[in-house]
Design a protein around this motif. Structure first.
Motif, PDB file in Angstrom:
ATOM      1  N   TRP A  61      -5.511 -10.640  40.232  1.00 49.79           N
ATOM      2  CA  TRP A  61      -5.509 -10.300  38.809  1.00 49.79           C
ATOM      3  C   TRP A  61      -4.154 -10.581  38.151  1.00 49.79           C
ATOM      4  CZ3 TRP A  61      -9.891  -9.124  36.305  1.00 49.79           C
ATOM      5  CH2 TRP A  61     -10.989  -8.736  37.082  1.00 49.79           C
ATOM      6  N   THR A  62      -4.245 -10.983  36.899  1.00 46.41           N
ATOM      7  CA  THR A  62      -3.084 -11.113  36.029  1.00 46.41           C
ATOM      8  C   THR A  62      -3.422 -10.365  34.740  1.00 46.41           C
ATOM      9  OG1 THR A  62      -3.905 -13.113  34.952  1.00 46.41           O
ATOM     10  CG2 THR A  62      -2.553 -13.401  36.952  1.00 46.41           C
ATOM     11  N   PRO A  63      -2.442 -10.039  33.914  1.00 45.56           N
ATOM     12  CA  PRO A  63      -2.747  -9.381  32.642  1.00 45.56           C
ATOM     13  C   PRO A  63      -3.739 -10.179  31.790  1.00 45.56           C
ATOM     14  CG  PRO A  63      -0.417  -9.199  33.101  1.00 45.56           C
ATOM     15  CD  PRO A  63      -0.986 -10.097  34.153  1.00 45.56           C
ATOM     16  N   GLU A  64      -3.643 -11.498  31.859  1.00 48.19           N
ATOM     17  CA  GLU A  64      -4.552 -12.345  31.074  1.00 48.19           C
ATOM     18  C   GLU A  64      -5.982 -12.232  31.581  1.00 48.19           C
ATOM     19  OE1 GLU A  64      -0.477 -13.410  30.619  1.00 48.19           O
ATOM     20  OE2 GLU A  64      -1.681 -13.434  32.485  1.00 48.19           O
ATOM     21  N   LYS A  65      -6.145 -12.213  32.917  1.00 41.59           N
ATOM     22  CA  LYS A  65      -7.486 -12.090  33.496  1.00 41.59           C
ATOM     23  C   LYS A  65      -8.085 -10.722  33.178  1.00 41.59           C
ATOM     24  CE  LYS A  65      -7.170 -15.284  37.417  1.00 41.59           C
ATOM     25  NZ  LYS A  65      -7.238 -15.400  38.895  1.00 41.59           N
ATOM     26  N   ILE A  66      -7.241  -9.699  33.195  1.00 42.72           N
ATOM     27  CA  ILE A  66      -7.715  -8.343  32.888  1.00 42.72           C
ATOM     28  C   ILE A  66      -8.213  -8.276  31.452  1.00 42.72           C
ATOM     29  CG2 ILE A  66      -6.956  -5.946  32.549  1.00 42.72           C
ATOM     30  CD1 ILE A  66      -5.109  -6.361  34.999  1.00 42.72           C
ATOM     31  N   GLU A  67      -7.460  -8.838  30.531  1.00 40.69           N
ATOM     32  CA  GLU A  67      -7.864  -8.808  29.127  1.00 40.69           C
ATOM     33  C   GLU A  67      -9.151  -9.599  28.905  1.00 40.69           C
ATOM     34  OE1 GLU A  67      -5.997  -9.452  24.671  1.00 40.69           O
ATOM     35  OE2 GLU A  67      -4.788  -9.927  26.432  1.00 40.69           O
ATOM     36  N   ALA A  68      -9.264 -10.743  29.578  1.00 40.12           N
ATOM     37  CA  ALA A  68     -10.481 -11.560  29.445  1.00 40.12           C
ATOM     38  C   ALA A  68     -11.696 -10.808  29.983  1.00 40.12           C
ATOM     39  CB  ALA A  68     -10.302 -12.885  30.186  1.00 40.12           C
ATOM     40  N   ALA A  69     -11.519 -10.097  31.090  1.00 38.36           N
ATOM     41  CA  ALA A  69     -12.629  -9.340  31.678  1.00 38.36           C
ATOM     42  C   ALA A  69     -13.039  -8.189  30.769  1.00 38.36           C
ATOM     43  CB  ALA A  69     -12.229  -8.812  33.053  1.00 38.36           C
ATOM     44  N   MET A  70     -12.071  -7.593  30.101  1.00 35.42           N
ATOM     45  CA  MET A  70     -12.368  -6.495  29.192  1.00 35.42           C
ATOM     46  C   MET A  70     -13.097  -6.984  27.936  1.00 35.42           C
ATOM     47  SD  MET A  70      -8.855  -4.168  29.477  1.00 35.42           S
ATOM     48  CE  MET A  70      -9.357  -3.032  28.190  1.00 35.42           C
ATOM     49  N   GLU A  71     -12.790  -8.171  27.523  1.00 36.10           N
ATOM     50  CA  GLU A  71     -13.398  -8.723  26.305  1.00 36.10           C
ATOM     51  C   GLU A  71     -14.690  -9.493  26.589  1.00 36.10           C
ATOM     52  OE1 GLU A  71     -12.365  -8.024  23.377  1.00 36.10           O
ATOM     53  OE2 GLU A  71     -10.387  -7.162  23.815  1.00 36.10           O
ATOM     54  N   GLY A  72     -15.107  -9.548  27.853  1.00 34.04           N
ATOM     55  CA  GLY A  72     -16.294 -10.315  28.224  1.00 34.04           C
ATOM     56  C   GLY A  72     -17.592  -9.687  27.743  1.00 34.04           C
ATOM     57  N   LYS A  73     -18.644 -10.442  27.856  1.00 37.98           N
ATOM     58  CA  LYS A  73     -19.957  -9.965  27.417  1.00 37.98           C
ATOM     59  C   LYS A  73     -20.818  -9.511  28.591  1.00 37.98           C
ATOM     60  CE  LYS A  73     -20.103 -12.791  23.230  1.00 37.98           C
ATOM     61  NZ  LYS A  73     -20.859 -13.817  22.454  1.00 37.98           N
ATOM     62  N   LYS A  74     -20.318  -9.751  29.812  1.00 38.54           N
ATOM     63  CA  LYS A  74     -21.059  -9.356  31.004  1.00 38.54           C
ATOM     64  C   LYS A  74     -20.262  -8.308  31.782  1.00 38.54           C
ATOM     65  CE  LYS A  74     -23.720 -13.591  31.745  1.00 38.54           C
ATOM     66  NZ  LYS A  74     -24.060 -14.654  32.721  1.00 38.54           N
ATOM     67  N   GLU A  75     -20.997  -7.354  32.305  1.00 40.10           N
ATOM     68  CA  GLU A  75     -20.365  -6.311  33.107  1.00 40.10           C
ATOM     69  C   GLU A  75     -19.804  -6.909  34.391  1.00 40.10           C
ATOM     70  OE1 GLU A  75     -21.893  -1.949  33.661  1.00 40.10           O
ATOM     71  OE2 GLU A  75     -22.680  -3.139  35.350  1.00 40.10           O
ATOM     72  N   LYS A  76     -18.581  -6.510  34.751  1.00 42.97           N
ATOM     73  CA  LYS A  76     -17.924  -7.037  35.949  1.00 42.97           C
ATOM     74  C   LYS A  76     -17.324  -5.890  36.753  1.00 42.97           C
ATOM     75  CE  LYS A  76     -14.314 -10.317  37.428  1.00 42.97           C
ATOM     76  NZ  LYS A  76     -15.185 -11.212  38.216  1.00 42.97           N
ATOM     77  N   TRP A  77     -17.807  -5.721  37.993  1.00 46.90           N
ATOM     78  CA  TRP A  77     -17.297  -4.675  38.878  1.00 46.90           C
ATOM     79  C   TRP A  77     -16.221  -5.254  39.794  1.00 46.90           C
ATOM     80  CZ3 TRP A  77     -19.605   0.331  40.455  1.00 46.90           C
ATOM     81  CH2 TRP A  77     -20.534   0.798  39.513  1.00 46.90           C
ATOM     82  N   TYR A  78     -15.196  -4.446  40.067  1.00 47.09           N
ATOM     83  CA  TYR A  78     -14.177  -4.868  41.020  1.00 47.09           C
ATOM     84  C   TYR A  78     -13.827  -3.680  41.929  1.00 47.09           C
ATOM     85  CZ  TYR A  78      -9.998  -6.876  43.111  1.00 47.09           C
ATOM     86  OH  TYR A  78      -9.080  -7.368  44.020  1.00 47.09           O
ATOM     87  N   THR A  79     -13.884  -3.933  43.241  1.00 46.77           N
ATOM     88  CA  THR A  79     -13.553  -2.898  44.232  1.00 46.77           C
ATOM     89  C   THR A  79     -12.057  -2.931  44.522  1.00 46.77           C
ATOM     90  OG1 THR A  79     -15.733  -3.142  45.263  1.00 46.77           O
ATOM     91  CG2 THR A  79     -14.026  -2.034  46.548  1.00 46.77           C
ATOM     92  N   LEU A  80     -11.406  -1.804  44.344  1.00 44.78           N
ATOM     93  CA  LEU A  80      -9.970  -1.736  44.568  1.00 44.78           C
ATOM     94  C   LEU A  80      -9.632  -1.896  46.050  1.00 44.78           C
ATOM     95  CD1 LEU A  80      -8.986   1.264  42.244  1.00 44.78           C
ATOM     96  CD2 LEU A  80      -8.884  -1.176  41.740  1.00 44.78           C
ATOM     97  N   LYS A  81      -8.567  -2.621  46.319  1.00 43.47           N
ATOM     98  CA  LYS A  81      -8.136  -2.808  47.705  1.00 43.47           C
ATOM     99  C   LYS A  81      -7.601  -1.490  48.277  1.00 43.47           C
ATOM    100  CE  LYS A  81      -7.000  -7.707  47.116  1.00 43.47           C
ATOM    101  NZ  LYS A  81      -8.158  -8.167  47.902  1.00 43.47           N
ATOM    102  N   ASN A  82      -6.947  -0.716  47.421  1.00 42.82           N
ATOM    103  CA  ASN A  82      -6.418   0.584  47.839  1.00 42.82           C
ATOM    104  C   ASN A  82      -6.963   1.660  46.905  1.00 42.82           C
ATOM    105  OD1 ASN A  82      -4.556  -0.430  49.910  1.00 42.82           O
ATOM    106  ND2 ASN A  82      -3.433  -1.296  48.182  1.00 42.82           N
ATOM    107  N   LYS A  83      -7.673   2.622  47.483  1.00 46.83           N
ATOM    108  CA  LYS A  83      -8.224   3.703  46.670  1.00 46.83           C
ATOM    109  C   LYS A  83      -7.096   4.612  46.178  1.00 46.83           C
ATOM    110  CE  LYS A  83     -12.702   3.721  48.998  1.00 46.83           C
ATOM    111  NZ  LYS A  83     -13.691   4.519  49.772  1.00 46.83           N
ATOM    112  N   ILE A  84      -7.282   5.151  44.979  1.00 48.96           N
ATOM    113  CA  ILE A  84      -6.239   5.957  44.351  1.00 48.96           C
ATOM    114  C   ILE A  84      -6.749   7.382  44.145  1.00 48.96           C
ATOM    115  CG2 ILE A  84      -4.761   6.213  42.315  1.00 48.96           C
ATOM    116  CD1 ILE A  84      -5.075   3.188  41.882  1.00 48.96           C
ATOM    117  N   PRO A  85      -6.032   8.384  44.675  1.00 51.33           N
ATOM    118  CA  PRO A  85      -6.450   9.777  44.438  1.00 51.33           C
ATOM    119  C   PRO A  85      -6.362  10.126  42.950  1.00 51.33           C
ATOM    120  CG  PRO A  85      -4.843   9.642  46.227  1.00 51.33           C
ATOM    121  CD  PRO A  85      -4.852   8.310  45.549  1.00 51.33           C
ATOM    122  N   VAL A  86      -7.384  10.816  42.465  1.00 48.20           N
ATOM    123  CA  VAL A  86      -7.405  11.293  41.082  1.00 48.20           C
ATOM    124  C   VAL A  86      -7.601  12.805  41.128  1.00 48.20           C
ATOM    125  CG1 VAL A  86      -8.570  11.212  38.844  1.00 48.20           C
ATOM    126  CG2 VAL A  86      -8.375   9.125  40.224  1.00 48.20           C
TER     127      VAL A  86
END
Length: 529
Positions: free
Chosen positions: A469-494
């Motif tokens: 991922w790059t900031p440009e790819k992230i923005e493009a994915a957010m502005e897309g018309k199709k849902e896109k799932w991505y599995t994190l390599k490292n899970k983050i505690p919330v």
């Protein structure tokens, strides 16, 4: 004659010398170690163990301590019923430490009356050297009383009844005792609770000192009071100045009636730590908050010290983690022990409370569908469809089997991205098209999920070290018309928590509105304990 006197003097000197030598040898024999059959020397034996039946007798005599019987019996069985708080020299330093801790529980925000404390007070003064089994058992029970009240807090079943589902910390207090018996200073230096506890403890001391000195007077505003703005002159200004001086929001009290620059800075400081919009206009609601009695503030501090007892110190050891504090409407993302991002959030309403729990963020979904929950479908959308048959099309929605979903797009209720940490509560973090809500002081508007003011910044930080991922790819994915799932390599505690008092990095205590009315229920429970 001289010869006779000399002889008598010599005889007396000899007898005196013999007498002194005999006394010295006798004294030495009393204190000199006797040689045991092993060849090693030891002082006269003092029994450092006691009859196990003494434990049963103790609880029969002092039944209010029976809560700690199981722990005490296990501890003494492990130690073959040897004294823990005495050695051959007498009472150990650790005994004094525990006794002093019990005398100062109020410093830890504990108000409960210690059972039989006056009895131990009497025994403790009378016995110092020779082992006393009753003092021994009192100290052991009070040790477990201390760890229960100060380190562990109320039982996890009760915290769950209060709606707290964050995992409770686990600590072996038997092993902890082994450590402090060796080094009593560890009870103060090891800090088995999270750092926030000790910060609140200092604030508690400070606020009790203010209370001891008379607290603060209520600010008396005229019935027609509407606002104060910079430059205004009023007797009310002097009252406010005096009030903010007591809590160190302003360095000195000039007693001036003019709303000058020094008071303006103090007002900004006060508003920031009390969750108000940071402007210089003073309204009736601000004065009302200043008039909250100091006794109530002390109670709030104590309640939040109790909540700190439930948090594991392992939380801060994670490489990265996210904390959402519901009452402050704020998300904080920590990376490598430092704050990487702070974002305002919107949380659930009083009728749709955001649940206090934790999870592991595993997925980011760009341009998400919003699968409308059945409750919202039945209560809100179906009635709206009856009134307007074009409701679904107007809101970019569609049927998906028997369910309704909203298509990806800028007006999607989840915004352009969501962050999932799978849980049975169906709660997650997400963007929103309703950006105006983040500027409001009270931000409890959602159905339970958490809306994030800075979703793009959060996504960029999470994926910062991911080569995919790059900031440009992230923005493009957010502005897309199709849902896109991505599995994190490292899970983050919330962690989603609930703290109405908190000390920030500047050492300032912050007070937040108890939006779900949880403080009083916990305070009452603490007083019952």
């Amino acid at each position: 004659m001289k010869k006779r006197e000399w002889f008598i003097g010599l005889t007396l000197l000899f007898l005196l010398g013999f007498s002194l030598t005999s006394w010295y040898c006798a004294k030495k024999e009393e204190t000199t170690p006797k040689k045991a059959s092993t060849g090693k020397f030891h002082y006269e034996e003092v029994s450092l163990s006691f009859d196990s039946t003494a434990v049963t007798s103790f609880y029969a005599k002092y039944p209010k301590l029976v809560l700690y019987q199981k722990q005490a019996v296990a501890l003494y069985r492990k130690n073959q019923y040897n004294y823990l708080w005495y050695d051959k020299k007498g009472r150990k330093e650790t005994a004094e430490v525990i006794y002093n801790k019990m005398n100062n529980l109020f410093e830890e925000g504990v108000q409960a009356k210690v059972p039989y404390k006056e009895i131990l007070d009497g025994l403790f003064v009378k016995t110092t050297a020779k082992p006393n089994v009753e003092v021994e058992l009192f100290l052991t029970n009070y040790y477990f009383y201390y760890t229960n009240k100060v380190l562990q807090g109320i039982d996890s079943t009760k915290t769950e009844e209060l709606g707290w589902y964050l995992p409770r910390k686990k600590l072996s207090y038997g092993q902890y005792l082994d450590s402090i018996l060796i080094d009593p200073k560890l009870i103060d230096n090891k800090e088995p609770l999270i750092g926030q506890y000790y910060k609140l403890k200092k604030v508690l001391q400070k606020y009790r000192e203010i209370e001891k000195n008379g607290g603060w007077e209520a600010i008396s505003a005229p019935a027609d009071f509407k606002q104060l703005k910079p430059g205004d002159s009023s007797q009310l200004v002097a009252q406010i100045r005096k009030r903010l001086f007591l809590t160190n929001d302003i360095a000195s009290d000039s007693k001036s009636n003019i709303y000058d620059e020094s008071l303006q800075e103090a007002v900004l400081k006060y508003k920031k730590r009390n969750g108000f919009t940071e402007d210089k206009i003073l309204l009736p609601k601000h004065l009302s908050e200043m008039n909250v009695p100091i006794s109530d503030r002390i109670k709030t501090i104590m309640v939040n010290m109790e909540r700190c007892r439930w948090i594991s110190t392992d939380l801060t050891k994670s490489k990265e983690f996210i904390v959402v504090n519901i009452p402050s409407y704020r998300l904080t993302y920590f990376k490598e022990g430092k704050v990487a991002l702070v974002s305002n959030v919107v949380v659930g309403t009083a009728l749709n409370e955001t649940v206090i729990f934790s999870g592991m963020m595993s997925y980011i979904v760009f341009s998400p569908y919003w699968n409308v929950p059945k409750s919202i479908r039945d209560k809100e959308i179906l009635p709206a469809i009856k009134k307007n048959k074009n409701y679904l099309a107007k809101h970019n929605m569609e049927w998906k089997g028997s369910m309704i979903r909203q298509k990806p797009g800028p007006n999607n209720s989840l915004g352009l991205v969501k962050f999932l940490f799978p849980n049975s509560n169906n709660i997650y973090l997400h963007d929103t098209p309703s950006k105006n809500l983040f500027s409001q002081e009270k931000r409890a508007f959602s159905h339970g999920c958490i809306r994030v003011a800075k979703p793009k910044e959060l996504a960029n930080l999470i994926l910062q070290d991911d080569p995919n991922w790059t900031p440009e790819k992230i923005e493009a994915a957010m502005e897309g018309k199709k849902e896109k799932w991505y599995t994190l390599k490292n899970k983050i505690p919330v962690y989603i928590g609930y703290f109405t008092a908190w000390v920030d990095d500047d050492g300032l205590v912050n007070f937040h509105k108890d939006i779900y009315d949880r403080d009083n229920a916990l305070a009452n429970l603490l007083l019952e304990e």
